[in-house]
Design a protein around this motif. Structure first.
Motif, PDB file in Angstrom:
ATOM      1  N   GLU A   1       0.838  -1.202   0.000  1.00 17.05           N
ATOM      2  CA  GLU A   1       0.000   0.000   0.000  1.00 17.05           C
ATOM      3  C   GLU A   1       0.874   1.253   0.000  1.00 17.05           C
ATOM      4  OE1 GLU A   1      -3.430   2.158   2.759  1.00 17.05           O
ATOM      5  OE2 GLU A   1      -2.654   0.173   3.297  1.00 17.05           O
ATOM      6  N   TYR A   2       1.915   1.250   0.804  1.00 20.19           N
ATOM      7  CA  TYR A   2       2.825   2.385   0.885  1.00 20.19           C
ATOM      8  C   TYR A   2       3.529   2.605  -0.446  1.00 20.19           C
ATOM      9  CZ  TYR A   2       6.983   5.086   2.145  1.00 20.19           C
ATOM     10  OH  TYR A   2       7.972   6.056   2.169  1.00 20.19           O
ATOM     11  N   LEU A   3       3.997   1.546  -1.093  1.00 14.81           N
ATOM     12  CA  LEU A   3       4.669   1.694  -2.381  1.00 14.81           C
ATOM     13  C   LEU A   3       3.717   2.216  -3.449  1.00 14.81           C
ATOM     14  CD1 LEU A   3       6.820  -1.597  -2.404  1.00 14.81           C
ATOM     15  CD2 LEU A   3       7.615   0.742  -1.989  1.00 14.81           C
ATOM     16  N   ALA A   4       2.448   1.767  -3.426  1.00 13.23           N
ATOM     17  CA  ALA A   4       1.469   2.253  -4.409  1.00 13.23           C
ATOM     18  C   ALA A   4       1.192   3.739  -4.237  1.00 13.23           C
ATOM     19  CB  ALA A   4       0.183   1.450  -4.294  1.00 13.23           C
ATOM     20  N   LEU A   5       1.064   4.218  -2.984  1.00 15.76           N
ATOM     21  CA  LEU A   5       0.828   5.638  -2.725  1.00 15.76           C
ATOM     22  C   LEU A   5       2.037   6.461  -3.142  1.00 15.76           C
ATOM     23  CD1 LEU A   5      -0.940   5.400   0.753  1.00 15.76           C
ATOM     24  CD2 LEU A   5      -1.985   6.027  -1.445  1.00 15.76           C
ATOM     25  N   LYS A   6       3.243   5.920  -2.945  1.00 15.66           N
ATOM     26  CA  LYS A   6       4.434   6.663  -3.360  1.00 15.66           C
ATOM     27  C   LYS A   6       4.472   6.798  -4.874  1.00 15.66           C
ATOM     28  CE  LYS A   6       7.667   7.792  -1.330  1.00 15.66           C
ATOM     29  NZ  LYS A   6       8.059   9.133  -0.795  1.00 15.66           N
ATOM     30  N   ARG A   7       4.075   5.702  -5.584  1.00 19.06           N
ATOM     31  CA  ARG A   7       4.100   5.797  -7.044  1.00 19.06           C
ATOM     32  C   ARG A   7       3.020   6.747  -7.569  1.00 19.06           C
ATOM     33  NH1 ARG A   7       5.311   0.123  -6.595  1.00 19.06           N
ATOM     34  NH2 ARG A   7       3.063  -0.353  -6.718  1.00 19.06           N
ATOM     35  N   SER A   8       1.888   6.876  -6.867  1.00 22.50           N
ATOM     36  CA  SER A   8       0.798   7.773  -7.305  1.00 22.50           C
ATOM     37  C   SER A   8       1.091   9.223  -6.992  1.00 22.50           C
ATOM     38  CB  SER A   8      -0.508   7.346  -6.649  1.00 22.50           C
ATOM     39  OG  SER A   8      -0.454   7.560  -5.240  1.00 22.50           O
ATOM     40  N   GLY A   9       2.076   9.466  -6.175  1.00 23.83           N
ATOM     41  CA  GLY A   9       2.434  10.837  -5.820  1.00 23.83           C
ATOM     42  C   GLY A   9       1.645  11.391  -4.652  1.00 23.83           C
ATOM     43  N   ASN A  10       0.822  10.588  -4.002  1.00 24.84           N
ATOM     44  CA  ASN A  10       0.049  11.066  -2.853  1.00 24.84           C
ATOM     45  C   ASN A  10       0.944  10.951  -1.608  1.00 24.84           C
ATOM     46  OD1 ASN A  10      -1.781  11.663  -0.879  1.00 24.84           O
ATOM     47  ND2 ASN A  10      -3.440  10.472  -1.818  1.00 24.84           N
ATOM     48  N   ASP A  11       1.745  11.994  -1.385  1.00 24.63           N
ATOM     49  CA  ASP A  11       2.723  11.949  -0.279  1.00 24.63           C
ATOM     50  C   ASP A  11       2.064  11.996   1.090  1.00 24.63           C
ATOM     51  OD1 ASP A  11       4.739  11.851  -2.148  1.00 24.63           O
ATOM     52  OD2 ASP A  11       5.062  14.023  -2.149  1.00 24.63           O
ATOM     53  N   ALA A  12       0.907  12.653   1.197  1.00 23.71           N
ATOM     54  CA  ALA A  12       0.253  12.751   2.515  1.00 23.71           C
ATOM     55  C   ALA A  12      -0.220  11.384   2.975  1.00 23.71           C
ATOM     56  CB  ALA A  12      -0.907  13.726   2.451  1.00 23.71           C
ATOM     57  N   LEU A  13      -0.912  10.680   2.094  1.00 28.30           N
ATOM     58  CA  LEU A  13      -1.355   9.342   2.475  1.00 28.30           C
ATOM     59  C   LEU A  13      -0.175   8.393   2.651  1.00 28.30           C
ATOM     60  CD1 LEU A  13      -4.495   8.885   0.201  1.00 28.30           C
ATOM     61  CD2 LEU A  13      -4.408   9.304   2.679  1.00 28.30           C
ATOM     62  N   ALA A  14       0.894   8.581   1.846  1.00 25.85           N
ATOM     63  CA  ALA A  14       2.088   7.736   1.988  1.00 25.85           C
ATOM     64  C   ALA A  14       2.738   7.945   3.359  1.00 25.85           C
ATOM     65  CB  ALA A  14       3.082   8.031   0.874  1.00 25.85           C
ATOM     66  N   ALA A  15       2.782   9.188   3.839  1.00 26.16           N
ATOM     67  CA  ALA A  15       3.354   9.467   5.168  1.00 26.16           C
ATOM     68  C   ALA A  15       2.522   8.829   6.269  1.00 26.16           C
ATOM     69  CB  ALA A  15       3.492  10.976   5.377  1.00 26.16           C
ATOM     70  N   ALA A  16       1.183   8.886   6.117  1.00 28.21           N
ATOM     71  CA  ALA A  16       0.321   8.258   7.131  1.00 28.21           C
ATOM     72  C   ALA A  16       0.511   6.740   7.148  1.00 28.21           C
ATOM     73  CB  ALA A  16      -1.130   8.623   6.853  1.00 28.21           C
ATOM     74  N   THR A  17       0.675   6.168   5.953  1.00 27.29           N
ATOM     75  CA  THR A  17       0.903   4.721   5.888  1.00 27.29           C
ATOM     76  C   THR A  17       2.234   4.340   6.518  1.00 27.29           C
ATOM     77  OG1 THR A  17      -0.411   4.661   3.841  1.00 27.29           O
ATOM     78  CG2 THR A  17       1.001   2.759   4.317  1.00 27.29           C
ATOM     79  N   ARG A  18       3.241   5.172   6.356  1.00 23.37           N
ATOM     80  CA  ARG A  18       4.555   4.881   6.963  1.00 23.37           C
ATOM     81  C   ARG A  18       4.465   4.878   8.495  1.00 23.37           C
ATOM     82  NH1 ARG A  18       9.919   5.343   4.646  1.00 23.37           N
ATOM     83  NH2 ARG A  18      11.471   5.254   6.340  1.00 23.37           N
ATOM     84  N   GLN A  19       3.708   5.863   9.034  1.00 25.27           N
ATOM     85  CA  GLN A  19       3.517   5.887  10.488  1.00 25.27           C
ATOM     86  C   GLN A  19       2.799   4.622  10.981  1.00 25.27           C
ATOM     87  OE1 GLN A  19       1.547   9.545  11.459  1.00 25.27           O
ATOM     88  NE2 GLN A  19       3.358  10.818  11.023  1.00 25.27           N
TER      89      GLN A  19
END
Length: 514
Positions: A180-198
């Motif tokens: 999920e985190y890798l997919a958000l990073k590829r889509s460019g949605n950094d806010a959701l990617a940061a939340a997923t990392r937490q």
């Protein structure tokens, strides 16, 4: 056998000196009951035997090697090839003591020591065994649910270094959040990617694995557990393929920079050990290797089986030469020295009821003293009472040990000193015993007297005697009345209780000279 003869000579010397002193004391005691001036008691009287060489009053003459036989005039000893030695009246030793000539002292190897005061440290010698220092132990645990897909440590007691792998975990629950985190990073949605990392941090996914997934573009599902310290794996609770959950201990690792040494201290010495005492230990198999440390704590409780309590010691083991289970000799020492009065341990005669030390006085006199002993310190023994610093004591180990049984019986008699002086040549008592062995000899009769018969005999192998001339005691004055001087005879004898040799039979040899 030769040493036995010498020791018997010493016991006879002590007994003879005691009887001499007893007669001297009895005579003095009797004289004090009658009016006499000091000048009169000191001056020689008619009938006194005076040594013409020294002018001293002589009690009697004797052979130092056979002190029980006394003679009323000087001459050659019938026992040995030597002149008789005078015993002077002014040689009486102090009450409870005896006088031993320098010649006898030299023959017996008597040694002397001086009572001294020295600064010593309280010490205690015990044994103990090494153990892992539990305060240095670390556990390897899983913080997630997973499966052991590989074990690097195969068995307990395996050595391991800090940072080396212990086990590898497969964690399937980490795959979904990482994808999920890798997919958000590829889509460019950094806010959701940061939340997923937490959220992945909350799932205990290490940041290094997330970074590696970011670089490779693939979810990471392998977690390697490593050792936190250098030491030994003491516990290994899992096997490959096993499932683990958060909080489960995979392995336990004990450090070896320090080890515990658990020493067994006797209950009677419990008060001698305390925390902080310095420790010197050596393996029982190699006394040259020394380790230092201190007492960490005294464990509560006394073993009912061994009546000992345990002291936990801490030893430095940075070289790694010590391993658990080693038997070691331990010496515990106090920080501050204490002044003590010391004598050599071999100078103390322990009879069971008391401890006795023989002190050396003037004119070769020896006197027993009862002492109170303390602890043994190396080759010395502490004296609590009975002696003073600077006194000279007898420290000859062989003399004290070999004659201990005789001294137990002789010392009380010498201390009483109440027996009257014997006649110049008293008749022998029946001292032979039926259980004593019978010895045989062949010789020539040199002298016959009511007390004994003197033979020039051939060697007696049973006693390891060489050919010599000596006197043997008669069992009674009228025994062997047909024996004449100059006869060649065969004779048998036994050893008496007083160390003399009592004749059993005397038989003329056929054709012997008469």
């Amino acid at each position: 056998m030769k040493s036995n003869i010498v020791m018997k000579a010493l016991v006879l010397a002590l007994a003879g000196a005691g009887l001499a002193y007893g007669g001297y004391w009895a005579g003095m005691h009797q004289s004090t009951s009658q009016p006499a001036t000091p000048a009169a008691s000191a001056a020689p009287v008619a009938g006194d035997k005076i040594d013409p060489k020294t002018g001293r009053k002589v009690l009697y003459w004797h052979d130092p090697m056979v002190p029980g036989q006394k003679f009323d005039k000087p001459g050659k000893s019938p026992f040995m090839d030597m002149e008789l030695v005078p015993v002077y009246a002014d040689e009486a030793s102090a009450e409870g003591g005896v006088k031993v000539s320098p010649t006898v002292q030299q023959n017996l190897g008597v040694r002397f020591a001086t009572v001294r005061r020295a600064e010593t440290r309280d010490s205690l010698e015990v044994v103990g065994t090494t153990q892992f220092d539990e305060s240095l132990s670390e556990v390897v645990q899983s913080r997630v649910t997973g499966y052991i897909d590989r074990l690097y440590a195969r068995a307990p007691m395996q050595r391991i270094k800090r940072g080396e792998p212990v086990a590898s975990l497969f964690v399937p629950d980490w795959i979904g959040p990482q994808e999920e985190y890798l997919a958000l990073k590829r889509s460019g949605n950094d806010a959701l990617a940061a939340a997923t990392r937490q959220r992945m941090q909350a799932l205990s996914i290490p940041s290094g694995l997330v970074d590696q997934a970011e670089r490779t573009g693939k979810a990471q599902s392998q977690l390697t557990l490593t050792s936190p310290v250098t030491g030994v794996i003491t516990e290994l609770a899992v096997r490959e393929g096993a499932m683990v959950s958060p909080g489960v201990t995979v392995a336990k690792v004990a450090g070896l920079n320090k080890v515990w040494l658990v020493a067994e201290i006797p209950e009677a010495l419990a008060n001698s050990a305390r925390s902080g005492m310095l420790v010197e230990a050596a393996p029982s198999g190699d006394a040259n290797r020394k380790y230092t440390g201190k007492v960490r704590e005294i464990l509560p409780g006394v073993s009912t089986a061994t009546r000992t309590l345990q002291a936990r010691l801490e030893l430095d083991n940075r070289d790694g030469s010590l391993t658990p289970g080693m038997l070691m000799r331990v010496r515990l020492g106090a920080d501050k020295p204490v002044s003590r009065l010391l004598v050599p341990t071999e100078a103390v005669i322990v009879t069971g009821k008391r401890s006795v030390v023989i002190i050396a006085g003037e004119n070769n006199s020896m006197q027993p003293v009862t002492v109170t002993t303390g602890r043994d310190i190396g080759e010395d023994t502490e004296i609590l009472s009975g002696l003073a610093e600077g006194q000279k004591v007898i420290s000859s180990g062989q003399f004290l040990i070999d004659s201990e049984a005789s001294l137990k019986a002789a010392l009380p008699k010498l201390a009483e000193a109440t027996q009257a002086q014997g006649q110049a040549r008293p008749g022998p008592e029946p001292t032979s015993t039926s259980t004593a062995p019978v010895y045989h000899g062949v010789g020539k009769v040199e002298k016959v007297s009511p007390q004994g018969i003197t033979f020039s005999h051939k060697p007696i192998p049973e006693l390891q005697w060489p050919a010599m001339t000596m006197e043997f005691v008669k069992p009674r004055p009228d025994a062997f009345s047909e024996t004449k001087v100059g006869q060649d005879v065969e004779f048998s004898f036994k050893e008496g209780k007083d160390g003399s040799y009592v004749l059993e039979t005397v038989t003329p040899v056929d054709g012997g000279k008469k």
